[in-house]
Design an enzyme around this catalytic site. Structure first.
Site, PDB file in Angstrom:
ATOM      1  N   ASP A 294       0.856  -0.746  -0.268  1.00 18.21           N
ATOM      2  CA  ASP A 294       0.041  -0.189  -0.393  1.00 18.21           C
ATOM      3  C   ASP A 294       1.310   1.269  -0.179  1.00 18.21           C
ATOM      4  O   ASP A 294       1.799   1.662   0.497  1.00 18.21           O
ATOM      5  CB  ASP A 294      -0.810   0.139   1.189  1.00 18.21           C
ATOM      6  CG  ASP A 294      -1.391  -1.293   1.277  1.00 18.21           C
ATOM      7  OD1 ASP A 294      -1.276  -1.619   0.610  1.00 18.21           O
ATOM      8  OD2 ASP A 294      -2.106  -1.021   2.410  1.00 18.21           O
TER       9      ASP A 294
ATOM     10  N   GLU B 249     -10.582  -1.961   3.552  1.00 20.82           N
ATOM     11  CA  GLU B 249      -8.979  -1.893   3.986  1.00 20.82           C
ATOM     12  C   GLU B 249      -8.666   0.349   3.598  1.00 20.82           C
ATOM     13  O   GLU B 249      -9.943  -0.042   2.484  1.00 20.82           O
ATOM     14  CB  GLU B 249      -8.098  -2.516   3.832  1.00 20.82           C
ATOM     15  CG  GLU B 249      -7.912  -3.633   4.480  1.00 20.82           C
ATOM     16  CD  GLU B 249      -6.442  -4.589   3.936  1.00 20.82           C
ATOM     17  OE1 GLU B 249      -6.074  -4.527   4.659  1.00 20.82           O
ATOM     18  OE2 GLU B 249      -6.339  -4.711   2.355  1.00 20.82           O
TER      19      GLU B 249
END
Length: 518
Positions: free
Chosen positions: A47, A229
């Site tokens: 990420d 998320e």
């Protein structure tokens, strides 16, 4: 006769042996390192984190494990850019400590020094991130994740972790992570959007240290095929109007529209405490269940930069998918980021559409244009290797007078490997097919099924902007109203582009630019 054949076989074997010895060996670096998408020099990356702009520099942090090519104890890696295109890797910013691994989060430029970390000469940048405590996880505890902060006074050359971390303790939720903080100028407060298992939580603070729970959102809305998320909440003007809406991006793994991980979004209003979905967007959800930021398999955890000039909203995502990210055929490093993309919000009678297109800075690297108009036959050569290097190029494809049928572009190499993409005007779908793209036997669902994005109706005209790198394709359909991002691993770079169709009467105009990026 046998002797002649034997002699021929021996000679052929000798020639092939010499040829094999003399043929240059192509390294993993040469074959798969992207030309302009950011990838770490070594180790594992996922990420994007802590994105911000300050003093002429864009900062990209990312989930990073420097000691292996699979997910491990998470750090924050760091890269910088002056134009959102060329990135330079920096030293690791944040490393695990006694409170845990450093999971995903965000960073904000604290212009008013609300945190008190700055002084008269230095404006602080504050990172907000998740601590993941592996020891509590091993003991079977639920509250393994909490939120911490750190600050820098020297434009991220060095970081100091707050002495009273964590600033937000876990209330008893297993997945409690990925804080994305933004300044709410109307209410003069910081707002944190936080992923809390199958929904988003919102917190408010005046100083980035003390946080108060405000509300939750999403338990029964949108896609819920996996854990939520990397949320992102921000205001944005509707194109061509003065109307302001709030957008909430929520990434989900698994549960994407084409299997695996993906990002969805919601459009509504935020009053400083509660996010409420707009009535028009509610109708969209009743029809489509979810609105997807990118229909491809390989754009996850997209979040936006803080403090971008001129009020623009720019996002960047991790260009992979949890179904196979740890098994892709690279060894020295794993993963890259998407191109940076500017987002805008369009309203029609039926829907709100969060569009995303490559940032304009990419145009500064465009070489001389190759322009063509082709009246389509069954098989059409569009671009060849003598015209352009398709391993770093931008293509603008404008299709006219489409009828029922399929329009298939094929990105090919001399080995017969190919990536197919295009429009099925019968089933009303965009598609990408990488089942013959080279190395495909890794992970789960890498090559199948074909990636598809639905169209509202059959098309008579269509535009696609296609960004090509060595191992990726990013398709921006109709000015970014639909986007498909996919990675691939050919055994030789793709060198030509063709177009086949089972229809008659259509044409395609092509404007192709070489990207001059080193």
């Amino acid at each position: 006769m046998k002797k002649i054949i034997s002699t021929f076989i021996i000679a052929a074997s000798f020639y092939n042996g010499l040829h094999a010895q003399s043929a240059p060996k192509v390294s993993e670096e040469q074959l798969y390192r992207p030309n302009f998408h950011f990838s770490p020099k070594k180790g594992w990356m996922n990420d994007p984190n802590g994105l911000y702009y300050k003093d002429g520099v864009y900062h990209l942090f990312f989930q990073y494990y420097p000691d292996g090519n699979k997910w491990g104890p998470m750090h924050w890696g760091h890269a910088t850019s002056k134009d959102l295109v060329k990135w330079e890797e920096q030293k690791i910013a944040l490393a695990p400590d006694a409170l845990g691994y450093i999971f995903s989060g965000s960073a904000v430029v604290d212009k008013n020094n609300t945190s008190g970390f700055g002084d008269a000469k230095n404006m602080p940048v504050v990172a907000i991130y998740t601590y993941h405590n592996p020891n509590r996880e091993k003991d079977g505890k639920i509250d393994v994740e909490s939120q911490g902060i750190a600050y820098t006074l020297d434009n991220s050359k060095s970081w100091t972790k707050f002495s009273n971390n964590p600033v937000l303790k876990n209330p008893g939720i297993k997945d409690f992570r990925d804080p994305k903080v933004t300044w709410d100028s109307k209410r003069q407060q910081w707002i944190m959007a936080l992923a809390a298992q199958d929904r988003a939580h919102f917190y408010a603070s005046k100083n980035l240290k003390d946080w108060t729970f405000q509300s939750e959102f999403g338990k029964d809305l949108g896609a819920h095929g996996g854990v939520w998320e990397c949320p992102d909440l921000f205001p944005i003007k509707v194109e061509g109007t003065k109307e302001e809406k709030w957008v909430l991006i929520v990434n989900i793994n698994p549960g994407g529209p084409n299997k695996g991980s993906a990002g969805q979004y919601f459009v509504g209003d935020f009053d400083g405490k509660t996010f409420t979905v707009d009535a028009l967007f509610t109708k969209q959800l009743q029809k489509d269940k979810a609105a997807w930021l990118d229909w491809g398999k390989d754009n996850y955890a997209s979040v936006s930069f803080d403090n971008i000039p001129d009020g623009k909203r720019v996002i960047i995502g991790w260009m992979s998918n949890w179904e196979y990210a740890q098994e892709v055929p690279t060894e020295a490093w794993r993963s890259s980021m998407t191109v940076a993309r500017e987002v805008s919000l369009k309203r029609t009678k039926e829907a709100y559409i969060l569009k995303n297109v490559p940032v304009k800075q990419l145009q500064t690297y465009e070489g001389k244009a190759i322009q063509k108009k082709i009246n389509l036959k069954a098989e059409n050569k569009v671009l060849g290797s003598s015209e352009i290097d398709l391993s770093k190029a931008i293509l603008d494809l404008d299709l006219k007078k489409l009828t029922a049928g399929t329009y298939t572009f094929s990105l090919k190499n001399s080995l017969g490997e190919e990536v197919l993409f295009g429009i099925d005007n019968n089933s009303k779908e965009l598609f990408v097919d990488r089942s013959k793209s080279g190395k495909i036997n890794f992970g789960n669902h890498y090559a199948t099924p074909v990636t598809k994005a639905p169209l509202d109706q059959s098309l008579s005209n269509a535009k696609m902007k296609v960004v090509l790198d060595k191992t990726s394709i990013e398709i921006f359909f109709n000015d970014g109203e639909k986007v498909l991002t996919e990675i691939f691993f050919p055994n030789e770079k793709f060198s030509e582009l063709n177009l086949s169709t089972d229809s008659k009467g259509a044409s395609v105009s092509v404007i192709a630019h070489q990207l001059n990026i080193k």
